[in-house]
Scaffold this motif. Sequence first.
Motif, mmCIF file in Angstrom:
data_model
loop_
_atom_site.group_PDB
_atom_site.id
_atom_site.type_symbol
_atom_site.label_atom_id
_atom_site.label_comp_id
_atom_site.label_asym_id
_atom_site.label_seq_id
_atom_site.Cartn_x
_atom_site.Cartn_y
_atom_site.Cartn_z
ATOM 1 N N LYS A 192 3.032 30.702 -11.584
ATOM 2 C CA LYS A 192 2.317 30.530 -12.853
ATOM 3 C C LYS A 192 2.095 29.043 -13.188
ATOM 4 C CE LYS A 192 2.091 34.940 -13.921
ATOM 5 N NZ LYS A 192 2.238 35.500 -12.565
ATOM 6 N N SER A 210 4.992 35.040 -18.656
ATOM 7 C CA SER A 210 5.733 34.944 -17.388
ATOM 8 C C SER A 210 5.852 33.487 -16.968
ATOM 9 C CB SER A 210 4.990 35.713 -16.289
ATOM 10 O OG SER A 210 5.476 35.331 -15.019
ATOM 11 N N SER A 236 3.591 26.391 -6.184
ATOM 12 C CA SER A 236 4.416 26.173 -7.370
ATOM 13 C C SER A 236 4.392 24.721 -7.809
ATOM 14 C CB SER A 236 5.873 26.522 -7.076
ATOM 15 O OG SER A 236 5.994 27.885 -6.821
ATOM 16 N N TYR A 267 -6.548 39.604 -6.295
ATOM 17 C CA TYR A 267 -5.969 39.982 -7.595
ATOM 18 C C TYR A 267 -7.096 40.486 -8.476
ATOM 19 C CZ TYR A 267 -1.858 37.063 -6.420
ATOM 20 O OH TYR A 267 -0.759 36.508 -5.840
ATOM 21 N N HIS A 315 6.939 32.794 -13.810
ATOM 22 C CA HIS A 315 7.156 32.946 -12.371
ATOM 23 C C HIS A 315 6.652 31.716 -11.618
ATOM 24 C CE1 HIS A 315 6.302 34.508 -8.254
ATOM 25 N NE2 HIS A 315 7.471 35.091 -8.469
ATOM 26 N N HIS A 360 -0.311 35.558 -18.112
ATOM 27 C CA HIS A 360 -1.181 34.519 -17.533
ATOM 28 C C HIS A 360 -1.587 33.448 -18.537
ATOM 29 C CE1 HIS A 360 -2.811 37.796 -14.540
ATOM 30 N NE2 HIS A 360 -1.527 37.542 -14.381
ATOM 31 N N ASP A 384 0.493 41.728 -22.859
ATOM 32 C CA ASP A 384 0.948 41.154 -21.599
ATOM 33 C C ASP A 384 0.195 39.830 -21.486
ATOM 34 O OD1 ASP A 384 1.167 40.282 -18.981
ATOM 35 O OD2 ASP A 384 1.297 42.298 -18.155
ATOM 36 N N GLY A 420 9.289 37.842 -16.263
ATOM 37 C CA GLY A 420 8.306 38.386 -17.201
ATOM 38 C C GLY A 420 8.365 39.900 -17.270
ATOM 39 N N HIS A 421 8.603 40.526 -16.129
ATOM 40 C CA HIS A 421 8.618 41.984 -16.131
ATOM 41 C C HIS A 421 9.726 42.544 -17.020
ATOM 42 C CE1 HIS A 421 8.012 46.084 -15.013
ATOM 43 N NE2 HIS A 421 9.331 46.161 -14.951
ATOM 44 N N ARG A 439 -6.855 35.547 -2.704
ATOM 45 C CA ARG A 439 -6.169 36.826 -2.937
ATOM 46 C C ARG A 439 -7.068 37.783 -3.713
ATOM 47 N NH1 ARG A 439 -0.438 36.581 -2.119
ATOM 48 N NH2 ARG A 439 -0.394 38.678 -2.945
HETATM 49 N N1 T4K Z 1 2.030 40.968 -15.947
HETATM 50 C C1 T4K Z 1 1.082 40.358 -15.229
HETATM 51 C C2 T4K Z 1 -0.342 40.456 -15.670
HETATM 52 C C3 T4K Z 1 1.428 39.617 -14.092
HETATM 53 O O1 T4K Z 1 0.463 39.024 -13.353
HETATM 54 C C4 T4K Z 1 2.784 39.518 -13.720
HETATM 55 C C5 T4K Z 1 3.158 38.790 -12.529
HETATM 56 C C6 T4K Z 1 3.747 40.156 -14.534
HETATM 57 C C7 T4K Z 1 3.318 40.879 -15.637
HETATM 58 C C8 T4K Z 1 5.210 40.095 -14.250
HETATM 59 O O2 T4K Z 1 5.734 38.787 -14.436
HETATM 60 P P1 T4K Z 1 6.994 38.301 -13.517
HETATM 61 O O3 T4K Z 1 8.033 39.369 -13.612
HETATM 62 O O4 T4K Z 1 6.513 38.087 -12.115
HETATM 63 O O5 T4K Z 1 7.422 37.038 -14.204
HETATM 64 C C9 T4K Z 1 2.690 37.179 -7.739
HETATM 65 C C10 T4K Z 1 3.879 36.953 -8.648
HETATM 66 O O6 T4K Z 1 5.092 37.321 -8.041
HETATM 67 C C11 T4K Z 1 3.780 37.612 -9.965
HETATM 68 O O7 T4K Z 1 4.617 36.886 -10.847
HETATM 69 C C12 T4K Z 1 2.376 37.596 -10.529
HETATM 70 N N2 T4K Z 1 2.262 38.340 -11.735
HETATM 71 C C13 T4K Z 1 1.396 38.141 -9.508
HETATM 72 C C14 T4K Z 1 -0.019 38.118 -10.008
HETATM 73 O O8 T4K Z 1 1.457 37.328 -8.354
HETATM 74 P P2 T4K Z 1 2.538 38.059 -5.286
HETATM 75 O O9 T4K Z 1 3.292 39.131 -4.588
HETATM 76 O O10 T4K Z 1 1.076 38.032 -5.130
HETATM 77 O O11 T4K Z 1 3.128 36.601 -4.957
HETATM 78 P P3 T4K Z 1 3.277 35.866 -3.556
HETATM 79 O O12 T4K Z 1 4.707 35.814 -3.193
HETATM 80 O O13 T4K Z 1 2.332 36.458 -2.575
HETATM 81 O O14 T4K Z 1 2.805 34.398 -3.938
HETATM 82 C C15 T4K Z 1 1.464 34.038 -4.109
HETATM 83 C C16 T4K Z 1 1.295 32.604 -3.665
HETATM 84 O O15 T4K Z 1 2.025 31.746 -4.508
HETATM 85 C C17 T4K Z 1 1.811 32.308 -2.268
HETATM 86 O O16 T4K Z 1 0.804 32.549 -1.353
HETATM 87 C C18 T4K Z 1 2.200 30.856 -2.335
HETATM 88 C C19 T4K Z 1 2.546 30.629 -3.783
HETATM 89 N N3 T4K Z 1 3.998 30.562 -3.999
HETATM 90 C C20 T4K Z 1 4.712 31.735 -4.085
HETATM 91 C C21 T4K Z 1 6.058 31.679 -4.321
HETATM 92 C C22 T4K Z 1 6.865 32.969 -4.416
HETATM 93 C C23 T4K Z 1 4.618 29.332 -4.131
HETATM 94 O O17 T4K Z 1 3.975 28.282 -4.036
HETATM 95 N N4 T4K Z 1 5.955 29.288 -4.366
HETATM 96 C C24 T4K Z 1 6.714 30.407 -4.481
HETATM 97 O O18 T4K Z 1 7.934 30.315 -4.714
HETATM 98 O O19 T4K Z 1 2.915 38.218 -6.840
#
Ligand code: T4K
Length: 370
Positions: free
Chosen positions: A188, A183, A14, A315, A185, A162, A159, A64-65, A313
């Motif tokens: 991002k 988003s 982040s 993705y 998040h 990104h 959507d 974002g969701h 990852r």
């Molecule tokens: N549409 C699309 C195309 C999207 O990609 C997304 C979200 C949405 C809609 C929905 O938007 P939001 O409701 O999320 O705003 C992550 C995110 O949670 C998600 O927002 C994102 N897309 C998706 C592609 O990736 P995870 O489960 O892979 O995240 P996580 O917790 O494994 O984190 C990935 C890496 O990020 C970690 O290895 C380290 C880093 N990180 C993570 C967090 C939570 C940080 O540095 N700080 C943090 O606080 O889903």
Amino acid sequence: MREKRESPILVTRSFLPPFEEYAEMLKPIWDSAWLTNMGVYHEEFKERLKEYFGVKNLELFVNGHMALELVIQSMELDGEVITTPFSFSSTTHAIVRNGLTPVFCDINPNNYTLDVDQIEGLITERTCAIVPVHVYGNLCDMERIQEIADKHHLKVIYDAAHTFGETFEGKSVALWGDASMFSFHATKVFNSIEGGAVVFRDDRLEKRLYELKNFGITGYEKVEYVGANGKMNEFQAAMGLCNLPHVESEIEKRKALVMRYRENLEGIRGIRLCKEDPRVRYNYAYMPVVFDGYKRDRDQIFEDLKEHNIMARKYFYPCINSYECYRDRFRAEDTPVAAAVSKQVLTLPLYGELPAEIVDEICGIIKEVH
Ligand code: T4K
């Protein structure tokens, strides 16, 4: 033999503003004890984002969701929605949770967005909208999508999760379609811890979106819609306000790293990188690499990197149309390009503070002869 690093390199990290900048923003929250429900920062953040995007209509959301789900709800749609199976779960869930039927269109093999040549073949009399995804920040063919939508009287809801900060021919991507969801998040390019926004064309949606994110309440003693709690709180808005002035430098740093990845990986047989479109100003949100006929497959590369404590990852694997919750209704084979790419793609670590030498190291591991 390379040394295994002690702390892992994660796919992203982040962006955080200098601590003092955020801490200073917290004082007024304490003084007023106003923590959420459209507070001062919420309103300020909304105005700043309207300026940033150069738009008149924008609403903030807790994430974002919720933004996507509620903007779809606000349009009172019924029937089928053409969308991509190559995305994060959120895209399809937002459609299905609105009682709509997703119809999956395959992606193009060049930038992994909707294959526009296949959209019209999927349109039926029940089709009401298209929900395309600018996946990885790669822009959809927005001109063609709009032509198709106009011809068949369909809504287009992007959507754009990104895509923060991206422009097409010098103008914000937010100007395309009936609405675009961004988003904010933590993972991002630009974050407000969690958060999201919708930019929309129809002025009448302003009131509706505001009401829908506040439980559908329309007056002191009146609830007209089955809304949700989609409100962004003051701590999120404060983070957004702090991060906004830093976003350009974050994008520049990412760009330099992506160029470094490209220098290392371009021209290698079996490795495919997305080609950049000169009309687009990218935000370098992700670093997707497709291994197609490379000496090791995606899963082997993933494991090799993991061995070195580098957490790339997959993705977006699996494709949404093969999720457990959708498997009975759809077949991944119907979207063969998406099915193939999801098995071949790896997103490599990318964030502004990632040292360039680590990019070289990651590429070294990928290129290693076993
Ligand atoms: N549409 C699309 C195309 C999207 O990609 C997304 C979200 C949405 C809609 C929905 O938007 P939001 O409701 O999320 O705003 C992550 C995110 O949670 C998600 O927002 C994102 N897309 C998706 C592609 O990736 P995870 O489960 O892979 O995240 P996580 O917790 O494994 O984190 C990935 C890496 O990020 C970690 O290895 C380290 C880093 N990180 C993570 C967090 C939570 C940080 O540095 N700080 C943090 O606080 O889903």
